[in-house]
Design an enzyme around this catalytic site. Sequence first.
Site: not given
Ligand code: URA
Length: 435
Positions: A82, A161, A168, A183, A187
């Site tokens: 990620h 999320d 956001r 966040s 996930k």
């Molecule tokens: N990627 C995400 O999934 N969440 C964030 O808050 C920032 C980047």
Amino acid sequence: MRAVDLIRKKRDSGEHSREEIDFLISGYTRGEIPDYQMSAWLMATWLRGLSAAEIAGLTEAMLHSGEVISFPELPGKKVDKHSTGGVGDKTSLILAPIVAAGGLNVPMISGRGLGHTGGTLDKLEAIPGFNTALSLAEFRRVLRECGMGLIGQTAEIAPADKKIYALRDVTSTVENIGLICASIMSKKLAEGIDALVLDVKTGSGAFMQKEEDAVRLAELMVETARRMGKKAVALITDMDQPLGRFAGHSHEVMESIEVLRGRGAADLRELSIELSARMFYLGERTKSVGEGRVLAEKLLASGEALAKFKQGIALQGGDARVVDDYNVLPQAQHHKEVRGTSNGFLAATNCMEFGNALARLGGGREKKEDKIDPAVGLEFHKRIGDRVTAGETLVTIYYNSDSKLAEAAELIANSFVLCEQQSRPKKLVRRLIGA
Ligand code: URA
């Protein structure tokens, strides 16, 4: 308990108990707390911050807002990557097929565009028919058949999320270490993975512009993953300029396919290989990161990674002809050049403004309901350290509507910093956390 009291508590710098966080997250996920109260709480949190205990509580509450999946039916390790987000950051589209072609499973839950950054889901949806909203049963089937699946947060997986992320994006409450950690990790921990590689961006196009903030975020996420029994490593990588040559959804799909074909921009290829190698190593597919790099290179050269991407697109309902014919993608009708006005060497870019300019052209959202125009894009012709002469093209803008073209062009033109001396670009991978 009442949301209004918890907003006031955070506004006045109070620390929430675990019960209060659970109340906010479960209430918002179920639709009992409205967007306007969650927006107010997010802004209070952005301004006042979260303690370590609050971040841990928020991450767990968001993780358990939905199912935590496991894949006992899948042979082999499950790994994911990620990124904290940047401009032109499209490595997921490249490394997921590389790593799946190498024999590991990649059950990837990604996000949409956030702030000035583009999102993997929006990019994939530029491919006609591509479905990022698979049910859990469909996600499992796709993973079983090809070893990779790319979806968004759903009503079943990380639903908190899904809702908070979208809020956001349009309330300027992204750049907060606690909110980002909760966040991302909610996930990723829901995915049933064994190991996670984190790409934490730093520089003028990142949410964490200062390297020390990126390091803090990386340490927090690596520690969170390990606390939950997952292997994790974070790379702090450069976002002082866009990654690759293009930003914008159709353009980024094309550029990713170029890399999968063994071509494409050198920085994008290098980072995709590095992240794939870290995934191979953490997933115990190779004995070292070096061996992982060799494997990634081999899968690109043999065409196996490209074939895997094609298979994955078809399995998720997308038009797999895109791999051989970019005309399948939405194309912009017009283009305009942004030219340099003086001579010198490119010393720096205000990279975030490129993302903001793209959003003005329709490539990002101002409100939750906005639709993305996947065809708009930016092509960058200069990299830090390059010589620039007056009149030379710095950026080509691909656009459909000219209503905000002048505004976008001005943002772009003002985002290049020239100097007389040639400066060396910073290293692409700056640091490694948790190795
Ligand atoms: N990627 C995400 O999934 N969440 C964030 O808050 C920032 C980047």
